[in-house]
Design an enzyme around this catalytic site. Sequence first.
Site, PDB file in Angstrom:
ATOM      1  N   LYS A 125       7.298  23.038 -13.932  1.00 47.78           N
ATOM      2  CA  LYS A 125       6.812  22.036 -13.119  1.00 47.78           C
ATOM      3  C   LYS A 125       6.068  21.895 -12.086  1.00 47.78           C
ATOM      4  O   LYS A 125       5.053  22.049 -11.605  1.00 47.78           O
ATOM      5  CB  LYS A 125       6.981  20.376 -13.607  1.00 47.78           C
ATOM      6  N   HIS A 151      -1.587  13.339 -29.192  1.00 43.81           N
ATOM      7  CA  HIS A 151      -1.300  11.437 -28.891  1.00 43.81           C
ATOM      8  C   HIS A 151      -2.586  11.393 -30.231  1.00 43.81           C
ATOM      9  O   HIS A 151      -2.247  10.196 -30.393  1.00 43.81           O
ATOM     10  CB  HIS A 151      -2.667  12.141 -27.347  1.00 43.81           C
ATOM     11  N   ARG A 167       1.120  -1.440   0.446  1.00 46.91           N
ATOM     12  CA  ARG A 167      -0.087   0.027   0.088  1.00 46.91           C
ATOM     13  C   ARG A 167       0.825   1.678  -0.128  1.00 46.91           C
ATOM     14  O   ARG A 167       0.216   2.470   0.187  1.00 46.91           O
ATOM     15  CB  ARG A 167      -0.644  -0.109   1.444  1.00 46.91           C
ATOM     16  N   GLU A 215       9.202  19.420 -24.640  1.00 49.37           N
ATOM     17  CA  GLU A 215       8.551  19.666 -23.565  1.00 49.37           C
ATOM     18  C   GLU A 215       8.941  20.314 -22.844  1.00 49.37           C
ATOM     19  O   GLU A 215       8.740  21.656 -21.797  1.00 49.37           O
ATOM     20  CB  GLU A 215       8.904  18.547 -22.629  1.00 49.37           C
ATOM     21  N   ARG A 255      -3.311  22.305 -13.625  1.00 50.74           N
ATOM     22  CA  ARG A 255      -2.528  21.049 -14.337  1.00 50.74           C
ATOM     23  C   ARG A 255      -2.492  20.723 -15.417  1.00 50.74           C
ATOM     24  O   ARG A 255      -1.662  20.671 -16.477  1.00 50.74           O
ATOM     25  CB  ARG A 255      -2.081  19.802 -13.581  1.00 50.74           C
ATOM     26  N   ASN A 274      -0.358  19.785 -20.430  1.00 48.10           N
ATOM     27  CA  ASN A 274      -1.223  18.793 -21.867  1.00 48.10           C
ATOM     28  C   ASN A 274      -1.109  19.486 -22.797  1.00 48.10           C
ATOM     29  O   ASN A 274      -1.707  19.406 -23.865  1.00 48.10           O
ATOM     30  CB  ASN A 274      -2.176  18.369 -21.795  1.00 48.10           C
ATOM     31  N   LYS A 310       2.903  11.852 -11.357  1.00 51.14           N
ATOM     32  CA  LYS A 310       1.778  10.502 -12.155  1.00 51.14           C
ATOM     33  C   LYS A 310       2.723   9.410 -12.248  1.00 51.14           C
ATOM     34  O   LYS A 310       4.157   8.806 -12.711  1.00 51.14           O
ATOM     35  CB  LYS A 310       2.027  11.643 -13.640  1.00 51.14           C
ATOM     36  N   GLU A 365      -4.459  17.219 -11.000  1.00 47.86           N
ATOM     37  CA  GLU A 365      -5.251  17.852 -12.674  1.00 47.86           C
ATOM     38  C   GLU A 365      -6.798  17.820 -11.672  1.00 47.86           C
ATOM     39  O   GLU A 365      -7.183  17.498 -13.403  1.00 47.86           O
ATOM     40  CB  GLU A 365      -4.780  16.443 -13.393  1.00 47.86           C
ATOM     41  N   HIS A 376      -0.713  18.123 -26.330  1.00 49.20           N
ATOM     42  CA  HIS A 376      -0.361  16.781 -26.408  1.00 49.20           C
ATOM     43  C   HIS A 376      -1.650  16.138 -27.045  1.00 49.20           C
ATOM     44  O   HIS A 376      -1.603  15.007 -26.731  1.00 49.20           O
ATOM     45  CB  HIS A 376      -0.746  16.049 -24.756  1.00 49.20           C
ATOM     46  N   HIS A 423       7.436  10.207 -28.324  1.00 42.67           N
ATOM     47  CA  HIS A 423       6.529  11.657 -27.877  1.00 42.67           C
ATOM     48  C   HIS A 423       6.587  12.505 -28.048  1.00 42.67           C
ATOM     49  O   HIS A 423       5.673  13.265 -28.645  1.00 42.67           O
ATOM     50  CB  HIS A 423       6.661  10.530 -26.452  1.00 42.67           C
TER      51      HIS A 423
END
Length: 363
Positions: free
Chosen positions: A230, A255, A122, A186, A244, A248, A144, A240, A251, A268
């Site tokens: 960041k 994507h 956990r 980025e 946040r 993206n 993330k 998010e 993106h 990417h």
Amino acid sequence: MESIITVSLPNNTYNIHIASNGLLTLGERIKELKVGKKILLVSNPEIFDYYGDIAIKSLEKAGFTVNYHLIPAGENYKTLEYLAKIYDSALEYSLERKSTLLALGGGVVGDMTGFAAATWLRGINFIQVPTSLLAMVDASVGGKTGVNHPQGKNLIGAFYQPKLVLIDPTVLKTLPEREFKAGMAEVIKYGVIWDKTLFERLENANNIDSLNNFDDGLLKDILVRSCQAKAEVVSQDEKEGGLRAILNYGHTIGHVIESLTNYDTFVHGEAVAMGMVGAGNIAVKMGLWSESEAKRQDSLIEKTGLPTVIPSNLDVETAIAHLQTDKKVEEGKVRFILPNSIGSVIITDRVTSDLVRQVMNNN
Ligand code: GLY
């Protein structure tokens, strides 16, 4: 060079250390965190060949007991199946509540190790030692973590913050040029969404298409300013709920491009680069952004040697349908991040399919 940036969070504040040759003092830095004695280092074979020994020696010198687990390199292995193998090693080496999982590698290693740390017993300690530019400025900061589902990237995951991020810029010397450029996408993103000074620093630099053309000062600036951007965003919106999402930028279309080209044509960062050009173009067409600033963005992307033209053979209707299944959809509406000046963006769900169609067709 040594800089410390703090990611301030209600319960999990931590530091990002940016330090040349920092790998040599990894053990001492972790010792200060007062974690348990056992560390399971996770890496991939190539990175481990380069840096595993240095990292393990430093950890052992500081009194830690270290074992390691290797994941084959590449996004294809960012799966539940390969995650389970990390759990097997955690069991084999009897990791305890106070033990640490340490990621030494790029985004795939970091995301998987973080998710294993979030879920084993956990939640055990997690440390990020990113080795790619993209992981240094993005993936390793902000918590993330996760793995891919056959139906989509990063569908299984958790927010789980590391206890420390150690960035040693000297390891970038072994990063392939294409990956370096991809990381620069980025960095440019932070310039457009948050930090005009960073954007101008890149604009004013002579040559940014290869690490060989960076002096130490420029490299330090891009690492520090990107991590600061960041950290500031994540500190304000860890999970998010709103702000946040600006990370993206580029993106959404990015994507779609990755997915329509089966993830095997562009890395990417290249897809994000084209995505930023596309989003900038949409912002101009909606009257939000000046054409001259959009051109400055596109020139910077081009100067880095990243692609700016969305491939003409993509199936645009499939692309538009695809957008509806993206993680960024909220109540059926696609959210776009659009610039309104360099260093500032808005989040909007008012982009029409027709505009996306035009931009994907390079019209
Ligand atoms: N890479 C986007 C984020 O961390 O939110």
